[in-house]
Each structure stands twice: as structure tokens, then as C-alpha cells.
Write an enzyme that holds these catalytic residues in place. Structure first.
Site, PDB file in Angstrom:
ATOM      1  N   HIS A  96     -16.947  34.684  38.507  1.00  0.00           N
ATOM      2  CA  HIS A  96     -16.246  35.233  37.345  1.00  0.00           C
ATOM      3  C   HIS A  96     -15.221  36.308  37.690  1.00  0.00           C
ATOM      4  CE1 HIS A  96     -16.602  36.208  32.768  1.00  0.00           C
ATOM      5  NE2 HIS A  96     -15.600  35.385  33.055  1.00  0.00           N
ATOM      6  N   ASP A 137     -27.413  38.806  34.019  1.00  0.00           N
ATOM      7  CA  ASP A 137     -26.242  38.624  33.158  1.00  0.00           C
ATOM      8  C   ASP A 137     -26.619  38.853  31.695  1.00  0.00           C
ATOM      9  OD1 ASP A 137     -23.769  37.926  32.185  1.00  0.00           O
ATOM     10  OD2 ASP A 137     -23.631  36.060  33.300  1.00  0.00           O
ATOM     11  N   ASP A 138     -26.013  39.854  31.064  1.00  0.00           N
ATOM     12  CA  ASP A 138     -26.258  40.168  29.647  1.00  0.00           C
ATOM     13  C   ASP A 138     -27.706  40.582  29.387  1.00  0.00           C
ATOM     14  OD1 ASP A 138     -23.647  39.377  29.347  1.00  0.00           O
ATOM     15  OD2 ASP A 138     -24.037  37.791  27.903  1.00  0.00           O
ATOM     16  N   CYS A 172     -18.595  41.211  31.518  1.00  0.00           N
ATOM     17  CA  CYS A 172     -18.937  40.609  32.815  1.00  0.00           C
ATOM     18  C   CYS A 172     -17.950  40.889  33.944  1.00  0.00           C
ATOM     19  CB  CYS A 172     -19.079  39.099  32.654  1.00  0.00           C
ATOM     20  SG  CYS A 172     -20.212  38.574  31.357  1.00  0.00           S
ATOM     21  N   LYS A 181     -23.393  44.681  24.077  1.00  0.00           N
ATOM     22  CA  LYS A 181     -22.337  44.216  24.973  1.00  0.00           C
ATOM     23  C   LYS A 181     -20.997  44.236  24.236  1.00  0.00           C
ATOM     24  CE  LYS A 181     -20.728  40.057  27.401  1.00  0.00           C
ATOM     25  NZ  LYS A 181     -21.044  38.681  27.843  1.00  0.00           N
ATOM     26  N   ASP A 230     -25.327  43.361  34.300  1.00  0.00           N
ATOM     27  CA  ASP A 230     -23.868  43.533  34.331  1.00  0.00           C
ATOM     28  C   ASP A 230     -23.343  44.205  33.069  1.00  0.00           C
ATOM     29  OD1 ASP A 230     -24.220  41.375  32.586  1.00  0.00           O
ATOM     30  OD2 ASP A 230     -22.533  40.233  33.374  1.00  0.00           O
ATOM     31  N   ASN A 231     -24.115  44.173  31.991  1.00  0.00           N
ATOM     32  CA  ASN A 231     -23.762  44.861  30.738  1.00  0.00           C
ATOM     33  C   ASN A 231     -24.952  44.768  29.805  1.00  0.00           C
ATOM     34  OD1 ASN A 231     -21.687  42.105  30.737  1.00  0.00           O
ATOM     35  ND2 ASN A 231     -23.358  42.166  29.262  1.00  0.00           N
ATOM     36  N   LYS A 271     -23.038  33.318  39.711  1.00  0.00           N
ATOM     37  CA  LYS A 271     -21.810  33.473  38.921  1.00  0.00           C
ATOM     38  C   LYS A 271     -20.789  34.378  39.603  1.00  0.00           C
ATOM     39  CE  LYS A 271     -20.489  35.565  34.487  1.00  0.00           C
ATOM     40  NZ  LYS A 271     -20.966  35.903  33.139  1.00  0.00           N
ATOM     41  N   HIS A 304     -27.455  34.995  30.110  1.00  0.00           N
ATOM     42  CA  HIS A 304     -26.220  34.714  29.384  1.00  0.00           C
ATOM     43  C   HIS A 304     -26.348  33.418  28.593  1.00  0.00           C
ATOM     44  CE1 HIS A 304     -21.923  34.120  28.627  1.00  0.00           C
ATOM     45  NE2 HIS A 304     -21.663  35.312  29.154  1.00  0.00           N
TER      46      HIS A 304
END
Length: 489
Positions: free
Chosen positions: A126, A32-33, A70, A287, A269-270, A124, A211
Site C-alpha cells: 500500500h 490493519d485497522d 493506512c 480511523k 496502522d490506525n 499489505k 481491514h
């Protein structure tokens, strides 16, 4: 007759089992991130030995794209569709908003279930939780251990004053103090230990790391005393603890006798978030943006199904491609005409040209009333065709250099703190020759600009409206009543 029987017996004893065994276990790890700058195999000073080893033994994806935030990436992964065809092209699903990944879709885990897989999700989600039908165990996962929202405290598992942690549908309220990476990895190891090896397994592990909130155990932070910036130091610790967890989980697969038939896919994810310690340099942007730093993703594939290993793949790929690719590997079927994703297995495994020559990054045009909403809303328009990338209406974001790599005379950008920002109306880049997006070619190639703009118009005609809905006060009332974020409709 004897010869016929012998042929039949040979098929039963040898062919049939091999067909069953040909279905690999699939471990899909989504960070994540996680910034482009922040992994060892891209030259980072952050320690990622397990990720680096796995990547070096597999296929590193150099031309792989995700969405800039996300929710859309996760939606594309599980559906094989672009966000414009999901209603997820604008922002993320916030707690209390009654929408999510459309309920009429057959998701990747459901397809894998049809092929005989057990399916497990950790971490996660989301993708909406306004009703039970939107939650993981109703969308194709046999089990779920994780949280519904976009982020939470890594230790208390609280988001916005309320707990957000579930074991299937049950609220988990006794894990306060257990760091999220440790929590999800431990649960994953339990699943692996109890799994029957003869059944293929799909495990989707969506770490919250790296994240925000930027939190890590002190022992991991202390490894980075050479980084002066305390935020970056903690972020680096978050990366390393995730890397260690990946090593522990792969060992669990080995101990359970599953590893030799496991395909591992790793993806972010990004892009990274400089204000939270994550970086994408030398790529431009971060991001929330359609610059390469927001959407070119750290990714690799590892495992015995690969025909080639220890190489890099430069074929164009998108996160939506995992849906048809993995369904095909699992022996399943799907309607090609209904998907935006492509089966890219031959490009990854055999080095063949990617079937994907075009990639819609997003269509989310800026509205005049939202010009101060950078980082929370509109991203603009991005389209890649071959080597050429068109951007329209995107925030004019520059480059963010990690603190430990900055030259002495470096002047820190103030862009992160701007209330409003300039916008690029139209830009054209050859991202193969110029991956850092420094040379705008729009004036040199107006015909290409026009061709790509016409293609954007084609996609606009296929888009569904954004599904975003305002916050429903009943969501917070239900969370207050239950002591945890919960479906409320």
C-alpha cells in the site's frame, strides 16, 4: 607476545561472536485497522490470548501514535519521516494512481540490509506500485509475498475485479480460497524454517486483518455468539484468527531456535472503523480522524533485548520512531538531521523519559470543496506538544461504543452515515489528564493555542506538496492484460 596473542584470541572467540549475536532478529507485525477497544489487554471481550501474553511479558506502549489511515502510517514506519515530508499527508494511494513512497529515500529494510540482515515482507504494501522501482523487492526486501493495494477479498485475493497477490514479482493465481491470514502466516513460517540462525533477520508481516471486507471462517465467528451484532461478531473472529496466527508464528521462531534472540514489535496502522466492526472506545473518534481513536495505536514490544519486562511505557512515541530505533539496535547508522523519528529504545527498554516531546499528527487542512469528503480525504491539523494537543479543522466526531458493551438505553450514532458533518475550527486538550478529549481548553489557555499554532506554521514551511495524482487509465488496462494489478509505467 603470548599475552598479546591470548588477548587477541579471546577477542576473536568471545567478543566478536557476541557482537554478531547482539544483533537481534526483528519481527515487526502490523495489524490493519485494529481498534483500541479490540485487544484483551485493553479490556476487550474479544479473545486475544497470544497477543495478551506477549504484551504482558514485554512492554506495552500506552502513549504511542500512528497516522489515521493506512498509507501514511506505512510510509512513516519505513522512512522515519512525517507524512508531510513524504507527500503522503492526504489520503491513501489508490490503485491506478501513479505515485507512492518517494524513490529517493533509503528505507528501513535497506538500512537493515546494510547491517547484514536478511529482509522479508509479507502482506499489505500500500505504498504505490506504478513502476517496479516502487515495489517491495526494489525497496530493500529480499523477498515479498503479499499484495500491493489497500484491501482485497480475504479468500479470492481480488481487488476491484483483478487479482492482487505476488510472490516476489510473480503473480500467484493458485491460492483462491485460502484465507489471507493463513496464507501469509504459512509463508512466514517457511521463511523462518529455512533461515540460517547466524544471520540476523528482519521480517515485516503486515496482516490484512482486520481491514474490510469483513470476512472470517465460520468457526471463528461462532466463538462470539454472545455478540448480537453480526458485523461485530465477524470482526471479532478476524481478530481471533490473527491472534492465533501470531501464536503459530512465534512457535515457528521457537522451533527454529530464533526466538530467544528475537525482538517482536506489534502495532496497528490506525484506529478501528465502527462501520466495519472495529472500535476505539473510550477514546474519541475512529480511523480517518485525528482524534485519539484514530491515531493512538495498540502496540507492544517483546523480546530478550529488553532490559525490563512486564511493564507499561508512557513515553511519547510515533510510528516514525521505529526507523532510528531499529537501525540503532541493528548496529547501523543514519543522519539524525534528516529524520522526524527518534531513537526511543531507552524509553522502552530502560524506562527513561522519551526523547520525543513533540508530535505532529498531520497537516492536511480542509478545503471548502472537500467538506463532503470525510473518511476519504482531508483530516485537518493536529499537533501534540508535551501534554497539550491542538486540533484545527477536524470533523466533529464523537464516541462509538462496541455493541457488546452498550448500555440498554444507548442510542446508536448516525455520524457514520452522514453525507456532511460539522467541523471543529480550533480545540485544545490536555491528553495526559483527559485522554478521552472531553474538555476543550482553548478558551482557558489562549496563549498555549497561539504557541501551538505558531509551531504548526513552522511545520507548514517544511512540508512538501501532497503527491496525489489522478487515476491513470493505463493501470487498469495493464491489470486487464496481466490478469492482476501490476506496475504499468
Amino acid at each position: 607476545m603470548f599475552q598479546l596473542f591470548s588477548t587477541f584470541l579471546f577477542f576473536v572467540l568471545f567478543v566478536a561472536p557476541s557482537e554478531s549475536a547482539s544483533k537481534p532478529h526483528i519481527l515487526f507485525i502490523l495489524a490493519d485497522d485494529f481498534g483500541w477497544s479490540d485487544v484483551g489487554f485493553h479490556g476487550s471481550k474479544i479473545q486475544t490470548p497470544n497477543i495478551d501474553k506477549l504484551a504482558s511479558e514485554g512492554v506495552i506502549l500506552n502513549n504511542y501514535y500512528v497516522q489515521p489511515i493506512c498509507t501514511p502510517t506505512r510510509g512513516s514506519l519505513l522512512s522515519g519521516l512525517y507524512p508531510i515530508h513524504l507527500g503522503l499527508q492526504h489520503g491513501i494511494v489508490h490503485n491506478g494512481c501513479p505515485y507512492g513512497l518517494p524513490l529517493n529515500l533509503t528505507l528501513l529494510p535497506q538500512k537493515l540490509q546494510q547491517s547484514g540482515y536478511s529482509t522479508h515482507m509479507l502482506g499489505k504494501w500500500h505504498l504505490g506500485f506504478y513502476n517496479w522501482e516502487s515495489t517491495p523487492t526494489y525497496r530493500g526486501f529480499d523477498t515479498f509475498y503479499g499484495f500491493y493495494s489497500g484491501a482485497e477479498n480475504h479468500y479470492t485475493h481480488i481487488q476491484g475485479h483483478y487479482l492482487d497477490l505476488r510472490d516476489n514479482k510473480n503473480i500467484v493465481d493458485d491460492m483462491n480460497g485460502t484465507y489471507s491470514v493463513h496464507l501469509f502466516t504459512k509463508q512466514a513460517e517457511k521463511i523462518v524454517h529455512l533461515h540460517e540462525p547466524s544471520q540476523p533477520m528482519f521480517m515485516y508481516l503486515a496482516f490484512q486483518n482486520v481491514h474490510s471486507p469483513v470476512q472470517a471462517p465460520q468457526a471463528y465467528i461462532d466463538r462470539y455468539s454472545f455478540i448480537d451484532d453480526p458485523l461485530r461478531r465477524t470482526y471479532a473472529g478476524m481478530v481471533t484468527i490473527m491472534d492465533e496466527a501470531i501464536g503459530n508464528l512465534t512457535n515457528a521462531f521457537k522451533n527454529a531456535g530464533l526466538w530467544d534472540n528475537t525482538l517482536l514489535v506489534f502495532s496497528t496502522d490506525n484506529g478501528g472503523v465502527p462501520k466495519n466492526g472495529g472500535y476505539d472506545y473510550p477514546l474519541r473518534g475512529r480511523k480517518d480522524t485525528l482524534w485519539e481513536g484514530g491515531i493512538r495505536g495498540v502496540s507492544f514490544v517483546h523480546g530478550s533485548p529488553l532490559a525490563r519486562r512486564g511493564v507499561k511505557c508512557n513515553g511519547l512515541m510515533h510510528v516514525s520512531d521505529w526507523y532510528p530505533t531499529l537501525v540503532n539496535l541493528a548496529g547501523g547508522s543514519y543522519d539524525k538531521e534528516t529524520l522526524d523519528g527518534y531513537d526511543v529504545w531507552d524509553s522502552i527498554s530502560l524506562g527513561k523519559p522519551s526523547p520525543r516531546t513533540e508530535l505532529l499528527h498531520n497537516i492536511d487542512p480542509l478545503q471548502e470543496s472537500d467538506k463532503d469528503d470525510v473518511g476519504f480525504g482531508y483530516q485537518g491539523i493536529g499537533l501534540r506538544v508535551g501534554d497539550m494537543k491542538l486540533l484545527m479543522g477536524v470533523p466533529n466526531i464523537s464516541y462509538f461504543i462496541p455493541p457488546e458493551d452498550r448500555p440498554i438505553d444507548y442510542m446508536e450514532t448516525t455520524q457514520e452515515n452522514k453525507v456532511s458533518i460539522d467541523y471543529v475550527a480550533v480545540a485544545l486538550y490536555n491528553v495526559t489528564a483527559d485522554p478521552y478529549e472531553k474538555n476543550d481548553l482553548k478558551d482557558k489557555y489562549p496563549d498555549i493555542v497561539k504557541q501551538l499554532q505558531d509551531r504548526v506554521e513552522f511545520y507548514k514551511k517544511t512540508a512538501v506538496p501532497p503527491a496525489n495524482k489522478p487515476n491513470d487509465p493505463q493501470a487498469k488496462e495493464t491489470a486487464k492484460k496481466n490478469g492482476a494489478w501490476s506496475p504499468w509505467l
